[in-house]
Design an enzyme around this catalytic site. Structure first.
Site, PDB file in Angstrom:
ATOM      1  N   SER A  35       0.859  -1.176   0.000  1.00  0.00           N
ATOM      2  CA  SER A  35       0.000   0.000   0.000  1.00  0.00           C
ATOM      3  C   SER A  35       0.896   1.227   0.000  1.00  0.00           C
ATOM      4  CB  SER A  35      -0.861  -0.004   1.271  1.00  0.00           C
ATOM      5  OG  SER A  35      -1.503   1.228   1.450  1.00  0.00           O
ATOM      6  N   TYR A  48      -1.762  -0.473  10.613  1.00  0.00           N
ATOM      7  CA  TYR A  48      -1.864  -0.810   9.193  1.00  0.00           C
ATOM      8  C   TYR A  48      -0.572  -0.425   8.458  1.00  0.00           C
ATOM      9  CZ  TYR A  48      -3.471  -0.873   4.358  1.00  0.00           C
ATOM     10  OH  TYR A  48      -3.590  -1.124   3.011  1.00  0.00           O
TER      11      TYR A  48
END
Length: 188
Positions: A35, A48
């Site tokens: 990501s 995350y």
């Protein structure tokens, strides 16, 4: 934190290890989904981002380790795409808020509200995940895959800004985007 690392890191490594003999034997390749958060950390997304930073590092080392066997390792780094993750994040934040002390609520309540609104706005303008699938397909099938594929205009802008701006300026930009106040006690 444990759940993020278990799914995004430990599970990824276990799956890769399980399939690696077949990948090596069949002349395949490994494609890891990271990501933009694996390169640029955002407030309230520490767990995350930590998991995606780990994916970046593990992908880089695995690419180096598998080089003697000619097994490419590719990293796909999507930006903001429509996802059920944001609804789950909102549910988790709301559940966590029920257990906050009065002091924690007074310190972080407005910031958490701003973060949830940021998530809603991000989701409203997020791209079609089919675009990510197209890039994964390209990474799997092209004869000469790149090491990294940034997917989405927001991912390219975020990574470019993180390279160009001083850390303090990038921090200010990210905290402002999420809606954090400039100073404790101030409203976002």
């Amino acid at each position: 934190m444990r759940a993020q690392l278990e799914v995004n890191v430990v599970g990824l490594v276990a799956t890769t290890q399980a399939f690696l003999p077949a990948i090596r034997a069949g002349g395949g390749r490994v494609v890891m989904i990271s990501s933009t958060a694996g390169r640029v950390a955002t407030p309230f997304l520490g767990a995350y981002s930590a998991s995606k930073f780990a994916v970046e590092v593990l992908s880089d080392t695995l690419r180096q380790e598998l080089r003697p066997w000619g097994v490419p390792v590719v990293i796909v780094e999507p930006g903001s795409f429509t996802s059920r993750n944001r609804a789950g994040t909102e549910t988790a934040v709301r559940a966590d808020r029920t257990s906050l002390s009065a002091d924690a609520e007074s310190r972080y309540g407005a910031a958490l509200d701003a973060f949830l609104e940021f998530g809603r706005k991000t989701e409203a303008r997020a791209g079609d995940p089919a675009r990510v699938a197209e890039v994964v397909e390209r990474a799997l099938t092209t004869s000469r895959p790149r090491v990294r594929y940034l997917v989405g205009a927001d991912s390219r802008v975020t990574v470019a800004l993180s390279r160009l701006l001083p850390t303090g300026a990038m921090d200010a930009l990210l905290t402002r985007a999420v809606g954090l106040p400039r100073r404790a006690g101030a409203r976002p």
